[in-house]
Write a protein that holds these residues in place. Structure first.
Motif, PDB file in Angstrom:
ATOM      1  N   VAL A  36      42.719  93.296  34.852  1.00 13.10           N
ATOM      2  CA  VAL A  36      42.704  93.333  36.324  1.00 13.10           C
ATOM      3  C   VAL A  36      42.477  91.922  36.864  1.00 13.10           C
ATOM      4  O   VAL A  36      43.154  91.482  37.789  1.00 13.10           O
ATOM      5  N   SER A  37      41.534  91.200  36.251  1.00 11.46           N
ATOM      6  CA  SER A  37      41.250  89.830  36.660  1.00 11.46           C
ATOM      7  C   SER A  37      42.490  88.953  36.529  1.00 11.46           C
ATOM      8  O   SER A  37      42.805  88.166  37.419  1.00 11.46           O
ATOM      9  N   ALA A  38      43.210  89.119  35.414  1.00 14.96           N
ATOM     10  CA  ALA A  38      44.433  88.338  35.200  1.00 14.96           C
ATOM     11  C   ALA A  38      45.485  88.683  36.245  1.00 14.96           C
ATOM     12  O   ALA A  38      46.177  87.790  36.751  1.00 14.96           O
ATOM     13  N   GLY A  39      45.611  89.955  36.571  1.00 14.89           N
ATOM     14  CA  GLY A  39      46.575  90.360  37.590  1.00 14.89           C
ATOM     15  C   GLY A  39      46.281  89.737  38.934  1.00 14.89           C
ATOM     16  O   GLY A  39      47.186  89.263  39.631  1.00 14.89           O
ATOM     17  N   VAL A  40      45.014  89.704  39.294  1.00 13.85           N
ATOM     18  CA  VAL A  40      44.628  89.089  40.573  1.00 13.85           C
ATOM     19  C   VAL A  40      44.833  87.578  40.505  1.00 13.85           C
ATOM     20  O   VAL A  40      45.268  86.962  41.478  1.00 13.85           O
ATOM     21  N   ALA A  41      44.563  86.983  39.344  1.00 18.19           N
ATOM     22  CA  ALA A  41      44.728  85.531  39.200  1.00 18.19           C
ATOM     23  C   ALA A  41      46.191  85.110  39.357  1.00 18.19           C
ATOM     24  O   ALA A  41      46.471  83.982  39.760  1.00 18.19           O
ATOM     25  N   ALA A  42      47.107  86.010  39.045  1.00 14.03           N
ATOM     26  CA  ALA A  42      48.531  85.688  39.162  1.00 14.03           C
ATOM     27  C   ALA A  42      49.009  85.670  40.615  1.00 14.03           C
ATOM     28  O   ALA A  42      50.063  85.115  40.904  1.00 14.03           O
ATOM     29  N   VAL A  43      48.238  86.240  41.510  1.00 14.36           N
ATOM     30  CA  VAL A  43      48.597  86.241  42.931  1.00 14.36           C
ATOM     31  C   VAL A  43      48.357  84.835  43.481  1.00 14.36           C
ATOM     32  O   VAL A  43      47.261  84.295  43.338  1.00 14.36           O
ATOM     33  N   PRO A  44      49.364  84.230  44.093  1.00 18.62           N
ATOM     34  CA  PRO A  44      49.240  82.826  44.513  1.00 18.62           C
ATOM     35  C   PRO A  44      48.440  82.610  45.808  1.00 18.62           C
ATOM     36  O   PRO A  44      48.854  81.865  46.685  1.00 18.62           O
ATOM     37  N   ILE A  45      47.293  83.242  45.908  1.00 16.05           N
ATOM     38  CA  ILE A  45      46.421  83.036  47.064  1.00 16.05           C
ATOM     39  C   ILE A  45      45.148  82.366  46.543  1.00 16.05           C
ATOM     40  O   ILE A  45      44.354  83.005  45.845  1.00 16.05           O
ATOM     41  N   PRO A  46      44.956  81.079  46.843  1.00 22.57           N
ATOM     42  CA  PRO A  46      43.774  80.376  46.339  1.00 22.57           C
ATOM     43  C   PRO A  46      42.472  81.062  46.770  1.00 22.57           C
ATOM     44  O   PRO A  46      42.311  81.477  47.912  1.00 22.57           O
ATOM     45  N   GLY A  47      41.578  81.223  45.806  1.00 26.24           N
ATOM     46  CA  GLY A  47      40.269  81.799  46.077  1.00 26.24           C
ATOM     47  C   GLY A  47      40.177  83.299  45.897  1.00 26.24           C
ATOM     48  O   GLY A  47      39.091  83.830  45.672  1.00 26.24           O
ATOM     49  N   LEU A  48      41.305  84.002  45.986  1.00 28.21           N
ATOM     50  CA  LEU A  48      41.289  85.461  45.848  1.00 28.21           C
ATOM     51  C   LEU A  48      40.758  85.886  44.490  1.00 28.21           C
ATOM     52  O   LEU A  48      39.951  86.807  44.384  1.00 28.21           O
ATOM     53  N   GLN A 122      43.030  77.415  39.538  1.00 25.84           N
ATOM     54  CA  GLN A 122      43.416  77.082  40.907  1.00 25.84           C
ATOM     55  C   GLN A 122      44.522  76.033  40.910  1.00 25.84           C
ATOM     56  O   GLN A 122      45.476  76.129  41.679  1.00 25.84           O
ATOM     57  N   ALA A 123      44.406  75.029  40.053  1.00 21.82           N
ATOM     58  CA  ALA A 123      45.426  73.986  39.981  1.00 21.82           C
ATOM     59  C   ALA A 123      46.747  74.571  39.497  1.00 21.82           C
ATOM     60  O   ALA A 123      47.823  74.191  39.975  1.00 21.82           O
ATOM     61  N   GLY A 124      46.675  75.495  38.565  1.00 25.71           N
ATOM     62  CA  GLY A 124      47.871  76.124  38.031  1.00 25.71           C
ATOM     63  C   GLY A 124      48.647  76.887  39.080  1.00 25.71           C
ATOM     64  O   GLY A 124      49.864  77.039  38.984  1.00 25.71           O
ATOM     65  N   LYS A 125      47.977  77.361  40.093  1.00 33.13           N
ATOM     66  CA  LYS A 125      48.658  78.136  41.138  1.00 33.13           C
ATOM     67  C   LYS A 125      49.541  77.257  42.018  1.00 33.13           C
ATOM     68  O   LYS A 125      50.375  77.768  42.756  1.00 33.13           O
ATOM     69  N   MET A 126      49.350  75.969  41.939  1.00 25.85           N
ATOM     70  CA  MET A 126      50.154  75.073  42.753  1.00 25.85           C
ATOM     71  C   MET A 126      51.570  74.925  42.174  1.00 25.85           C
ATOM     72  O   MET A 126      52.472  74.500  42.853  1.00 25.85           O
ATOM     73  N   VAL A 127      51.733  75.257  40.903  1.00 21.82           N
ATOM     74  CA  VAL A 127      53.044  75.204  40.254  1.00 21.82           C
ATOM     75  C   VAL A 127      53.592  76.626  40.248  1.00 21.82           C
ATOM     76  O   VAL A 127      52.979  77.515  39.667  1.00 21.82           O
ATOM     77  N   PRO A 128      54.718  76.863  40.896  1.00 19.57           N
ATOM     78  CA  PRO A 128      55.241  78.224  40.987  1.00 19.57           C
ATOM     79  C   PRO A 128      55.471  78.877  39.621  1.00 19.57           C
ATOM     80  O   PRO A 128      55.764  78.223  38.655  1.00 19.57           O
ATOM     81  N   LEU A 129      55.349  80.155  39.549  1.00 19.62           N
ATOM     82  CA  LEU A 129      55.541  81.043  38.418  1.00 19.62           C
ATOM     83  C   LEU A 129      54.826  80.613  37.145  1.00 19.62           C
ATOM     84  O   LEU A 129      53.948  81.322  36.670  1.00 19.62           O
ATOM     85  N   ALA A 130      55.177  79.472  36.567  1.00 16.72           N
ATOM     86  CA  ALA A 130      54.513  79.036  35.331  1.00 16.72           C
ATOM     87  C   ALA A 130      53.021  78.846  35.585  1.00 16.72           C
ATOM     88  O   ALA A 130      52.190  79.219  34.761  1.00 16.72           O
ATOM     89  N   GLY A 131      52.691  78.292  36.732  1.00 14.00           N
ATOM     90  CA  GLY A 131      51.282  78.093  37.078  1.00 14.00           C
ATOM     91  C   GLY A 131      50.562  79.415  37.280  1.00 14.00           C
ATOM     92  O   GLY A 131      49.413  79.572  36.881  1.00 14.00           O
ATOM     93  N   GLN A 132      51.269  80.373  37.888  1.00 11.68           N
ATOM     94  CA  GLN A 132      50.662  81.693  38.099  1.00 11.68           C
ATOM     95  C   GLN A 132      50.418  82.394  36.767  1.00 11.68           C
ATOM     96  O   GLN A 132      49.380  83.019  36.563  1.00 11.68           O
ATOM     97  N   LEU A 133      51.360  82.275  35.856  1.00 11.79           N
ATOM     98  CA  LEU A 133      51.188  82.875  34.536  1.00 11.79           C
ATOM     99  C   LEU A 133      50.053  82.193  33.776  1.00 11.79           C
ATOM    100  O   LEU A 133      49.256  82.857  33.104  1.00 11.79           O
ATOM    101  N   ALA A 134      49.980  80.878  33.874  1.00  7.01           N
ATOM    102  CA  ALA A 134      48.897  80.147  33.218  1.00  7.01           C
ATOM    103  C   ALA A 134      47.553  80.551  33.814  1.00  7.01           C
ATOM    104  O   ALA A 134      46.573  80.759  33.083  1.00  7.01           O
ATOM    105  N   ALA A 135      47.497  80.668  35.133  1.00  2.12           N
ATOM    106  CA  ALA A 135      46.251  81.077  35.795  1.00  2.12           C
ATOM    107  C   ALA A 135      45.826  82.465  35.335  1.00  2.12           C
ATOM    108  O   ALA A 135      44.646  82.713  35.074  1.00  2.12           O
ATOM    109  N   ALA A 136      46.786  83.370  35.197  1.00  6.52           N
ATOM    110  CA  ALA A 136      46.480  84.727  34.744  1.00  6.52           C
ATOM    111  C   ALA A 136      45.956  84.701  33.309  1.00  6.52           C
ATOM    112  O   ALA A 136      44.972  85.370  32.984  1.00  6.52           O
ATOM    113  N   GLY A 137      46.592  83.929  32.457  1.00 10.59           N
ATOM    114  CA  GLY A 137      46.160  83.827  31.061  1.00 10.59           C
ATOM    115  C   GLY A 137      44.777  83.235  30.931  1.00 10.59           C
ATOM    116  O   GLY A 137      43.923  83.743  30.189  1.00 10.59           O
TER     117      GLY A 137
END
Length: 176
Positions: A36-48, A122-137
């Motif tokens: 669940v945490s990873a799923g939320v981390a993949a959402v590109p909203i900083p801080g969520l 948070q930094a990973g979210k600045m890079v589209p898709l790959a950053g979101q996947l990295a943030a989730a991981g």
């Protein structure tokens, strides 16, 4: 199997086998919450993800403590000498969240300890898709690691209480 309770007593798991069963149930719970945490981390909203992780983690710690018979209320129902054993064992294994009411401040402090992971997410979210996947991981592995550490700390404390005789005889605990 699991937490031994009846209408009068609240006890820790009664045997090593019970502790192992509770450990495995809690590890599954950790993995589910980490997903669940990873799923939320993949959402590109900083801080969520940080807000979500705080809520998820506080509930996870409470659930794990309760499963092992080590919540604040459960420990308070033990005889004083067993309560002391529980708290000393928790300190000995580094279980700062065992038998505690988990507050927002405690979770914030714990998440700060893994601060590099939060910054990387948070930094990973600045890079589209790959950053979101990295943030989730990163979020999944950090959440899972912290959760697993708490499960192991609780298992060690429960084992010390079983060794001390808390769960073997209902007469060793106070009435609820």
């Amino acid at each position: 199997m699991g937490l031994k309770t009846n209408t009068n007593w609240t006890l820790v798991p009664g045997t090593t086998r019970d502790i192992d069963a509770v450990r495995e149930r809690c590890r599954k719970l950790v993995r589910r919450r980490a997903m669940v945490s990873a799923g939320v981390a993949a959402v590109p909203i900083p801080g969520l993800d940080v807000v979500s992780d705080m809520r998820l983690f506080a509930q996870l710690i409470d659930d794990i403590n309760h499963e092992f018979g080590l919540s604040d209320e459960q420990i308070e129902k033990l005889q004083p000498k067993f309560r002391l054993i529980a708290y000393e064992a928790a300190i000995g294994v580094g279980g700062m969240l065992i038998g505690k009411v988990v507050t927002r401040e405690v979770v914030t402090q714990l998440l700060r300890r893994s601060g590099m992971k939060v910054v990387a997410r948070q930094a990973g979210k600045m890079v589209p898709l790959a950053g979101q996947l990295a943030a989730a991981g990163i979020g999944f592995f950090a959440f899972r690691q912290i959760g697993y550490q708490h499960v192991e700390a609780c298992a060690k404390v429960a084992a010390k209480l079983v060794t001390a005789g808390v769960a073997h005889d209902g007469a060793l605990a106070r009435p609820a």
